[in-house]
Scaffold this active site. Structure first.
Site, short mmCIF file in Angstrom:
data_model
loop_
_atom_site.label_atom_id
_atom_site.label_comp_id
_atom_site.label_asym_id
_atom_site.label_seq_id
_atom_site.Cartn_x
_atom_site.Cartn_y
_atom_site.Cartn_z
N GLY A 48 1.20 6.07 4.90
CA GLY A 48 0.63 4.87 4.30
C GLY A 48 2.04 3.96 3.98
N CYS A 49 2.94 4.40 3.59
CA CYS A 49 4.13 3.67 3.18
C CYS A 49 4.83 3.16 4.60
CB CYS A 49 5.03 4.45 2.49
SG CYS A 49 4.52 5.07 0.80
N THR A 50 4.90 3.88 5.50
CA THR A 50 5.48 3.52 6.99
C THR A 50 4.56 2.38 7.14
OG1 THR A 50 6.38 5.73 7.34
CG2 THR A 50 6.08 4.21 9.22
N ALA A 76 5.23 -0.75 5.30
CA ALA A 76 6.47 -1.45 5.77
C ALA A 76 6.59 -2.00 7.17
CB ALA A 76 7.73 -0.44 5.42
#
Length: 155
Positions: free
Chosen positions: A45-47, A50
Site C-alpha cells: 500500500g505504501c509503495t 508513493a
C-alpha cells in the site's frame, strides 16, 4: 493531546531526509505542502501511494504544492525505497515518532485481533500560510493522489 483540525496552523517540524539534508515547513516558502503519513517503506500500500504521488508530481508542482511523505523508517531505508521505485516525492524520517504524535497519526491499530501502535495512513494539505486546509484520515490508497491533487488545485 488535542486532535488537529482543518483551519488550524500546522505544527512546525524539521526532519532528516535523503541526501543528508533536512526539511521543515519553513522550506515551503510560499508553497502548499501535501504532508502524507504512511506506515512503512516498500510495503504494498505504501509503495502504491508513493508511486501514485510521484506519477502526479508535475501536476502538484503546477498547483504550487510540494509532496512530502513521512514514516518512522530511517533515512537509509527511504533512500533504498526511492531508488527502487523511482520516487520523486520528498521522504522524511521521523524515527522518534514525535511528528507522528504531533499530527495525531500514531494510533492503536489492530490486525488479526492483535493490538499494536502504528502510523495511521493520513494526509494533510497545508496552504502557503501554514494552515491546514484539508485532512484525510484512514486513507484508502486507490484514487487518493488524484483526489488530493484536485483539492490542491482549489487552493
Amino acid at each position: 493531546m488535542t486532535a488537529i483540525e482543518e483551519g488550524q496552523q500546522a505544527p512546525d517540524f524539521r526532519l532528516p531526509r535523503d541526501g543528508g539534508e533536512s526539511f521543515g515547513l519553513a522550506e515551503a516558502e510560499g508553497r502548499n505542502v501535501l504532508l502524507y503519513f504512511y506506515p512503512k517503506d516498500d510495503t504494498s500500500g505504501c509503495t502504491l501511494e508513493a508511486v501514485d504521488f510521484t506519477a502526479l508530481i508535475g501536476d502538484f508542482a503546477a498547483a504550487n504544492t510540494t509532496v512530502v511523505g513521512v514514516s518512522k523508517d530511517s533515512v537509509k531505508s527511504h533512500e533504498k525505497f526511492r531508488a527502487k521505485h523511482g520516487l520523486e516525492v520528498v521522504l522524511l524520517s521521523d524515527e522518534t515518532g514525535e511528528i507522528c504524535e504531533r499530527y495525531g497519526v500514531w494510533v492503536e491499530k489492530s490486525m488479526y485481533g492483535r493490538k499494536y501502535m502504528g502510523i495511521e495512513r493520513a494526509t494533510f494539505l497545508i496552504d502557503a500560510s501554514g494552515r491546514i486546509r484539508r485532512i484525510w484520515r484512514k486513507v484508502k490508497v486507490r484514487g487518493h493522489a488524484a483526489a488530493v491533487l484536485e483539492a490542491a488545485r482549489a487552493l
